[in-house]
Motif scaffolding. Structure first.
Motif, PDB file in Angstrom:
ATOM      1  N   TRP A  95       0.839  -1.305   0.053  1.00  0.00           N
ATOM      2  CA  TRP A  95       0.045  -0.049   0.228  1.00  0.00           C
ATOM      3  C   TRP A  95       0.852   1.155  -0.175  1.00  0.00           C
ATOM      4  CZ3 TRP A  95      -1.523   4.027   3.306  1.00  0.00           C
ATOM      5  CH2 TRP A  95      -2.580   5.028   2.747  1.00  0.00           C
ATOM      6  N   ASN A  96       0.655   2.194  -0.709  1.00  0.00           N
ATOM      7  CA  ASN A  96       1.167   3.347  -0.966  1.00  0.00           C
ATOM      8  C   ASN A  96       2.768   3.258  -1.188  1.00  0.00           C
ATOM      9  OD1 ASN A  96       1.025   6.220  -1.140  1.00  0.00           O
ATOM     10  ND2 ASN A  96       1.729   6.521   1.199  1.00  0.00           N
TER      11      ASN A  96
ATOM     12  N   TYR B 275      -4.794 -14.042   3.920  1.00  0.00           N
ATOM     13  CA  TYR B 275      -4.578 -14.063   5.506  1.00  0.00           C
ATOM     14  C   TYR B 275      -3.132 -14.135   5.797  1.00  0.00           C
ATOM     15  CZ  TYR B 275      -9.586 -13.439   6.338  1.00  0.00           C
ATOM     16  OH  TYR B 275     -10.929 -12.905   6.389  1.00  0.00           O
ATOM     17  N   PHE B 276      -2.268 -12.929   6.234  1.00  0.00           N
ATOM     18  CA  PHE B 276      -0.991 -13.017   6.639  1.00  0.00           C
ATOM     19  C   PHE B 276      -0.902 -13.295   8.025  1.00  0.00           C
ATOM     20  CE2 PHE B 276      -1.130 -10.821   2.429  1.00  0.00           C
ATOM     21  CZ  PHE B 276      -0.028 -11.051   1.936  1.00  0.00           C
ATOM     22  N   PRO B 277       0.167 -14.294   8.323  1.00  0.00           N
ATOM     23  CA  PRO B 277       0.522 -14.522   9.463  1.00  0.00           C
ATOM     24  C   PRO B 277       0.934 -13.064  10.417  1.00  0.00           C
ATOM     25  CG  PRO B 277       1.856 -15.734   8.187  1.00  0.00           C
ATOM     26  CD  PRO B 277       1.071 -14.871   7.441  1.00  0.00           C
ATOM     27  N   PRO B 278       0.690 -12.893  11.628  1.00  0.00           N
ATOM     28  CA  PRO B 278       1.070 -11.760  12.289  1.00  0.00           C
ATOM     29  C   PRO B 278       2.436 -11.249  12.295  1.00  0.00           C
ATOM     30  CG  PRO B 278       0.113 -13.156  13.858  1.00  0.00           C
ATOM     31  CD  PRO B 278       0.018 -13.923  12.494  1.00  0.00           C
ATOM     32  N   ASP B 279       3.373 -12.315  12.434  1.00  0.00           N
ATOM     33  CA  ASP B 279       4.634 -12.289  12.455  1.00  0.00           C
ATOM     34  C   ASP B 279       5.169 -11.566  10.954  1.00  0.00           C
ATOM     35  OD1 ASP B 279       4.770 -14.327  11.076  1.00  0.00           O
ATOM     36  OD2 ASP B 279       6.091 -15.355  12.359  1.00  0.00           O
ATOM     37  N   SER B 280       4.552 -11.728   9.857  1.00  0.00           N
ATOM     38  CA  SER B 280       4.933 -11.134   8.680  1.00  0.00           C
ATOM     39  C   SER B 280       4.518  -9.488   8.415  1.00  0.00           C
ATOM     40  CB  SER B 280       4.043 -12.055   7.534  1.00  0.00           C
ATOM     41  OG  SER B 280       2.789 -11.613   7.217  1.00  0.00           O
ATOM     42  N   LEU B 281       3.883  -9.091   9.363  1.00  0.00           N
ATOM     43  CA  LEU B 281       3.477  -7.659   9.239  1.00  0.00           C
ATOM     44  C   LEU B 281       4.533  -6.561   9.504  1.00  0.00           C
ATOM     45  CD1 LEU B 281       0.012  -7.421  11.132  1.00  0.00           C
ATOM     46  CD2 LEU B 281       0.463  -8.302   8.683  1.00  0.00           C
ATOM     47  N   SER B 282       4.882  -5.698   8.641  1.00  0.00           N
ATOM     48  CA  SER B 282       5.831  -4.551   9.145  1.00  0.00           C
ATOM     49  C   SER B 282       4.823  -3.623   9.949  1.00  0.00           C
ATOM     50  CB  SER B 282       5.976  -3.507   7.668  1.00  0.00           C
ATOM     51  OG  SER B 282       6.800  -4.578   6.908  1.00  0.00           O
ATOM     52  N   LYS B 283       5.060  -3.961  11.447  1.00  0.00           N
ATOM     53  CA  LYS B 283       4.058  -3.434  12.397  1.00  0.00           C
ATOM     54  C   LYS B 283       4.127  -1.972  12.485  1.00  0.00           C
ATOM     55  CE  LYS B 283       3.639  -7.436  14.876  1.00  0.00           C
ATOM     56  NZ  LYS B 283       2.504  -8.319  14.374  1.00  0.00           N
ATOM     57  N   GLN B 284       5.161  -1.153  12.022  1.00  0.00           N
ATOM     58  CA  GLN B 284       5.498   0.204  11.996  1.00  0.00           C
ATOM     59  C   GLN B 284       4.272   1.074  11.369  1.00  0.00           C
ATOM     60  OE1 GLN B 284       7.640  -1.556  10.388  1.00  0.00           O
ATOM     61  NE2 GLN B 284       8.418  -0.524   8.908  1.00  0.00           N
ATOM     62  N   TYR B 285       3.740   0.183  10.471  1.00  0.00           N
ATOM     63  CA  TYR B 285       2.497   0.661   9.586  1.00  0.00           C
ATOM     64  C   TYR B 285       1.220   0.510  10.164  1.00  0.00           C
ATOM     65  CZ  TYR B 285       6.407   0.995   6.306  1.00  0.00           C
ATOM     66  OH  TYR B 285       7.481   1.084   5.550  1.00  0.00           O
ATOM     67  N   PHE B 286       0.935  -0.251  11.156  1.00  0.00           N
ATOM     68  CA  PHE B 286      -0.328  -0.764  11.584  1.00  0.00           C
ATOM     69  C   PHE B 286      -0.686  -0.178  12.888  1.00  0.00           C
ATOM     70  CE2 PHE B 286       1.120  -3.698   8.600  1.00  0.00           C
ATOM     71  CZ  PHE B 286      -0.126  -4.333   7.938  1.00  0.00           C
ATOM     72  N   GLN B 287      -1.820   0.362  13.030  1.00  0.00           N
ATOM     73  CA  GLN B 287      -2.228   1.070  14.300  1.00  0.00           C
ATOM     74  C   GLN B 287      -3.789   0.283  14.550  1.00  0.00           C
ATOM     75  OE1 GLN B 287      -3.054   5.168  13.373  1.00  0.00           O
ATOM     76  NE2 GLN B 287      -0.803   5.520  13.044  1.00  0.00           N
TER      77      GLN B 287
ATOM     78  N   GLU C  49      -0.930   3.394   8.140  1.00  0.00           N
ATOM     79  CA  GLU C  49      -0.337   4.643   7.822  1.00  0.00           C
ATOM     80  C   GLU C  49       1.104   4.454   7.160  1.00  0.00           C
ATOM     81  OE1 GLU C  49       0.533   8.987   9.768  1.00  0.00           O
ATOM     82  OE2 GLU C  49      -0.455   7.504  11.064  1.00  0.00           O
ATOM     83  N   VAL C  50       1.339   4.916   5.922  1.00  0.00           N
ATOM     84  CA  VAL C  50       2.393   4.828   5.260  1.00  0.00           C
ATOM     85  C   VAL C  50       2.702   6.249   4.829  1.00  0.00           C
ATOM     86  CG1 VAL C  50       3.710   3.962   3.395  1.00  0.00           C
ATOM     87  CG2 VAL C  50       2.089   2.471   4.517  1.00  0.00           C
ATOM     88  N   ASP C  51       3.979   6.859   5.096  1.00  0.00           N
ATOM     89  CA  ASP C  51       4.441   7.945   4.735  1.00  0.00           C
ATOM     90  C   ASP C  51       3.205   9.254   4.890  1.00  0.00           C
ATOM     91  OD1 ASP C  51       6.735   6.976   4.176  1.00  0.00           O
ATOM     92  OD2 ASP C  51       6.424   6.630   1.977  1.00  0.00           O
ATOM     93  N   GLY C  52       2.667   9.309   5.957  1.00  0.00           N
ATOM     94  CA  GLY C  52       1.730  10.154   6.251  1.00  0.00           C
ATOM     95  C   GLY C  52       0.255  10.090   5.512  1.00  0.00           C
TER      96      GLY C  52
END
Length: 94
Positions: free
Chosen positions: A6-7, A25-37, A57-60
């Motif tokens: 995304w973005n 459906y992706f495993p939770p440890d495959s997420l780049s957590k900094q983009y998820f709230q 949220e990605v780059d604002g």
């Protein structure tokens, strides 16, 4: 290898996903957590149970409730427990 983008950023990448109703459906440890709230949004599916959501949220740029997961699904959907799927413009590619 499936990737969620995304973005122009890869926000999840996994060796394997579970595909249910056309959604990866992706495993939770495959997420780049900094983009998820975490979001306060919840919905109910008759056969999967209660879904919870993440805002991405990605780059604002913010994509509200663009990812969802079932922390405690009904038995028929046990294979996706805690795994995350996407919509609202998030592309999943292989």
């Amino acid at each position: 290898m499936p990737k969620a983008i995304w973005n122009e950023k890869v926000i999840a990448e996994a060796e394997q996903t579970e595909v249910v109703e056309g959604n990866h459906y992706f495993p939770p440890d495959s997420l780049s957590k900094q983009y998820f709230q975490k979001s306060d949004t919840v919905t109910t599916c008759a056969w999967k149970g209660t879904a919870h959501y993440y805002t991405i949220e990605v780059d604002g740029s913010v994509n509200p409730d663009a990812a969802w997961y079932y922390p405690d699904p009904k038995p028929a959907a046990a294979n996706i427990a805690g795994k995350v799927a996407f919509w609202k413009g998030v592309k999943v590619v292989r």
